[in-house]
Scaffold this motif. Structure first.
Motif, PDB file in Angstrom:
ATOM      1  N   TRP A 111     -15.945 -12.821  43.516  1.00  0.00           N
ATOM      2  CA  TRP A 111     -16.863 -13.719  44.246  1.00  0.00           C
ATOM      3  C   TRP A 111     -17.085 -14.997  43.442  1.00  0.00           C
ATOM      4  O   TRP A 111     -17.468 -14.948  42.276  1.00  0.00           O
ATOM      5  CB  TRP A 111     -18.205 -13.027  44.498  1.00  0.00           C
ATOM      6  CG  TRP A 111     -18.066 -11.871  45.430  1.00  0.00           C
ATOM      7  CD1 TRP A 111     -17.765 -10.575  45.098  1.00  0.00           C
ATOM      8  CD2 TRP A 111     -18.160 -11.915  46.851  1.00  0.00           C
ATOM      9  NE1 TRP A 111     -17.683  -9.811  46.244  1.00  0.00           N
ATOM     10  CE2 TRP A 111     -17.923 -10.595  47.329  1.00  0.00           C
ATOM     11  CE3 TRP A 111     -18.435 -12.928  47.774  1.00  0.00           C
ATOM     12  CZ2 TRP A 111     -17.949 -10.277  48.683  1.00  0.00           C
ATOM     13  CZ3 TRP A 111     -18.458 -12.616  49.119  1.00  0.00           C
ATOM     14  CH2 TRP A 111     -18.217 -11.311  49.558  1.00  0.00           C
ATOM     15  N   THR A 113     -19.283 -18.428  43.010  1.00  0.00           N
ATOM     16  CA  THR A 113     -20.561 -19.036  43.383  1.00  0.00           C
ATOM     17  C   THR A 113     -20.537 -20.550  43.232  1.00  0.00           C
ATOM     18  O   THR A 113     -21.464 -21.237  43.648  1.00  0.00           O
ATOM     19  CB  THR A 113     -21.700 -18.454  42.542  1.00  0.00           C
ATOM     20  OG1 THR A 113     -21.401 -18.632  41.150  1.00  0.00           O
ATOM     21  CG2 THR A 113     -21.867 -16.965  42.829  1.00  0.00           C
ATOM     22  N   SER A 114     -19.495 -21.078  42.600  1.00  0.00           N
ATOM     23  CA  SER A 114     -19.255 -22.518  42.540  1.00  0.00           C
ATOM     24  C   SER A 114     -17.762 -22.695  42.313  1.00  0.00           C
ATOM     25  O   SER A 114     -17.028 -21.717  42.172  1.00  0.00           O
ATOM     26  CB  SER A 114     -20.051 -23.176  41.404  1.00  0.00           C
ATOM     27  OG  SER A 114     -19.401 -23.001  40.161  1.00  0.00           O
ATOM     28  N   HIS A 128     -18.662 -12.490  34.325  1.00  0.00           N
ATOM     29  CA  HIS A 128     -18.702 -13.863  34.821  1.00  0.00           C
ATOM     30  C   HIS A 128     -17.681 -14.685  34.042  1.00  0.00           C
ATOM     31  O   HIS A 128     -17.618 -14.627  32.819  1.00  0.00           O
ATOM     32  CB  HIS A 128     -20.100 -14.469  34.617  1.00  0.00           C
ATOM     33  CG  HIS A 128     -20.137 -15.955  34.822  1.00  0.00           C
ATOM     34  ND1 HIS A 128     -20.220 -16.848  33.783  1.00  0.00           N
ATOM     35  CD2 HIS A 128     -20.072 -16.698  35.952  1.00  0.00           C
ATOM     36  CE1 HIS A 128     -20.218 -18.087  34.277  1.00  0.00           C
ATOM     37  NE2 HIS A 128     -20.133 -18.024  35.577  1.00  0.00           N
ATOM     38  N   LYS A 171     -23.918 -13.920  45.835  1.00  0.00           N
ATOM     39  CA  LYS A 171     -24.165 -15.146  46.588  1.00  0.00           C
ATOM     40  C   LYS A 171     -25.394 -15.827  46.019  1.00  0.00           C
ATOM     41  O   LYS A 171     -26.444 -15.188  45.871  1.00  0.00           O
ATOM     42  CB  LYS A 171     -24.367 -14.850  48.076  1.00  0.00           C
ATOM     43  CG  LYS A 171     -24.525 -16.103  48.926  1.00  0.00           C
ATOM     44  CD  LYS A 171     -24.622 -15.773  50.408  1.00  0.00           C
ATOM     45  CE  LYS A 171     -24.745 -17.046  51.234  1.00  0.00           C
ATOM     46  NZ  LYS A 171     -24.844 -16.750  52.685  1.00  0.00           N
ATOM     47  N   GLY A 172     -25.262 -17.121  45.708  1.00  0.00           N
ATOM     48  CA  GLY A 172     -26.389 -17.836  45.132  1.00  0.00           C
ATOM     49  C   GLY A 172     -26.840 -17.173  43.849  1.00  0.00           C
ATOM     50  O   GLY A 172     -26.086 -17.030  42.898  1.00  0.00           O
ATOM     51  N   ASN A 173     -28.082 -16.710  43.852  1.00  0.00           N
ATOM     52  CA  ASN A 173     -28.677 -16.122  42.667  1.00  0.00           C
ATOM     53  C   ASN A 173     -28.696 -14.592  42.698  1.00  0.00           C
ATOM     54  O   ASN A 173     -29.296 -13.967  41.825  1.00  0.00           O
ATOM     55  CB  ASN A 173     -30.120 -16.648  42.518  1.00  0.00           C
ATOM     56  CG  ASN A 173     -30.723 -16.321  41.182  1.00  0.00           C
ATOM     57  OD1 ASN A 173     -30.047 -16.385  40.157  1.00  0.00           O
ATOM     58  ND2 ASN A 173     -31.988 -15.947  41.172  1.00  0.00           N
ATOM     59  N   SER A 385     -14.778 -20.919  46.901  1.00  0.00           N
ATOM     60  CA  SER A 385     -16.069 -21.399  46.403  1.00  0.00           C
ATOM     61  C   SER A 385     -16.880 -21.975  47.561  1.00  0.00           C
ATOM     62  O   SER A 385     -16.323 -22.365  48.600  1.00  0.00           O
ATOM     63  CB  SER A 385     -15.859 -22.456  45.323  1.00  0.00           C
ATOM     64  OG  SER A 385     -15.152 -23.579  45.833  1.00  0.00           O
TER      65      SER A 385
END
Length: 419
Positions: A111, A113-114, A128, A171-173, A385
């Protein structure tokens, strides 16, 4: 879906490449332009060419089917869409990142996220990777004991030990990991520790097949878990409370929520898919056409088009205004469609097979033109992204495991040293 662990021998041809010594170095776009293989495979030192090995893979790869010969029927009846699209270009192959897979049918383990930040599974760890700083960080390790640091009603304060992670969503945070025994673990990425742990079911066949994080009708962040006990459960991500529990006649392998959050696509261990009302779980339409069990779905941001992916080797695209038949039937090269993602701007749809191929279809060309990304290895996940600038592909292989990074092509260009 049948619970089953797979070995490389069950899903891949015996690879000559396994015995090849290989210095672990990253491959960049500069290397690729000079003719180097994007995975660093030294074809010049092997007794087989890339083209010949590709042909061998296509001939010998065994696609897993629950309905015998479903893929063969598709091969006879469907033609592949035209190649020639060039929407994303190779940027980097990171050999330091080692994606892994625990269940051969579940491949949503990568996944973004950016355009620089990626989360993925590597053995028991959620890691990460920053494509900007080239730093690798362990976010959560499930090999030991994981317990929540917050108190919420229904949360298992004792937590879990040695959780086998079958599916992931970021997703996001927010991060949600699903486990083989129906475990769900939720974490806020900007805080230490884990926020919430629960077990959806104590059924013997409890595996969490998919998780989706989305904006609910009420405006809050929710997530939905699809399980082998035939249940779909919706949770609020602020208070981590169970909001809905819908039951279906067969194990649910994947769900996806429409952009307005009013409809849910539900697919699983059945030939037909369902379109379901998100408020009451009632079926509003049945999707007929696939020849095997489905494991992927995704909605176009316009809310009219959605797609389903199946072990019959097809991705079928549907329009809610006419659900009697799909508007497109897109055939893969060697195996089931395990993952589907539309770009945020709606121009592209990324479709991943179990191994070797990711297809990028142009929605502007009515899915009749595609870019084919071609490599060797099982695919742990594929992710665009949020700004559509990056495409990441997790490759699981005993020798050439890595994270492939592709960048959106534009009419202008940058030097390779610029990000």
């Amino acid at each position: 879906m049948r619970w089953m662990m797979s070995t490389m021998a069950e899903v891949m041809v015996k690879q000559i490449l396994m015995t090849t010594s290989c210095k672990v170095t990253d491959i960049t776009s500069v290397h690729a332009r000079k003719g180097k293989d994007i995975q660093g495979i030294p074809w010049e030192r092997l007794n087989i060419t890339r083209e010949k090995y590709r042909q061998t893979r296509l001939e010998q790869y065994k696609n897993y089917e629950n309905i015998p010969s479903s893929g063969e029927v598709v091969d006879k009846e469907c033609k592949q869409m035209e190649k020639g699209g060039n929407y994303y270009e190779f940027r980097h192959n990171t050999r330091l990142v080692k994606p892994t897979i625990l269940h051969f049918q579940l491949r949503n383990l990568v996944w973004a996220t950016s355009k620089h930040d990626v989360y993925l599974m590597s053995n028991y760890s959620v890691i990460h990777w920053s494509a900007l700083s080239c730093n690798l960080l362990e976010v959560l390790n499930f090999s030991g004991h994981v317990a929540p640091s917050e108190k919420h009603p229904g949360s298992l304060l004792e937590g879990f030990t040695q959780t086998q992670i079958s599916t992931l969503a970021v997703k996001g945070n927010f991060l949600v990991a699903g486990g083989f025994q129906g475990e769900l673990t939720c974490k806020r990425l900007d805080q230490r520790g884990v926020s919430f742990c629960t077990r959806t079911t104590y059924d013997d066949n409890a595996i969490t097949n998919a998780v989706e994080i989305y904006d609910s009708l009420s405006g809050g962040i929710h997530f939905m878990a699809s399980n082998n006990d035939c249940g779909v459960r919706e949770y609020d991500m602020e208070k981590f409370q169970l909001m809905n529990h819908f039951r279906f006649p067969w194990p649910v392998n994947h769900t996806s929520t429409s952009p307005d959050s009013k409809l849910i696509t539900v697919v699983g261990d059945h030939l037909d898919g369902l379109l379901v009302d998100s408020q009451n779980g009632k079926t509003v339409a049945t999707l007929v056409g696939h020849l095997d069990y489905s494991f992927a779905s995704s909605w176009h941001p316009d809310g009219r088009i959605f797609a389903t992916g199946n072990q019959d080797k097809t991705c079928r695209v549907w329009d809610i205004r006419k659900l009697s038949s799909p508007i497109a039937v897109l055939k893969g090269n060697l195996g089931a469609v395990r993952s589907i993602h539309f770009s945020a701007d709606g121009q592209f749809m990324a479709v991943a097979e179990p191994a070797d191929f990711v297809h990028i279809y142009s929605t502007r060309a009515d899915f009749k033109k595609r870019q084919e990304i071609d490599f060797f290895g099982e695919i742990s996940g594929v992710s665009l992204s949020p700004d559509d600038e990056s495409l990441f592909i997790g490759v699981w292989d005993r020798t050439y495991a890595s994270l492939l990074h592709y960048s959106r092509r534009h009419s202008y260009g940058y030097f390779d040293s610029y990000l």
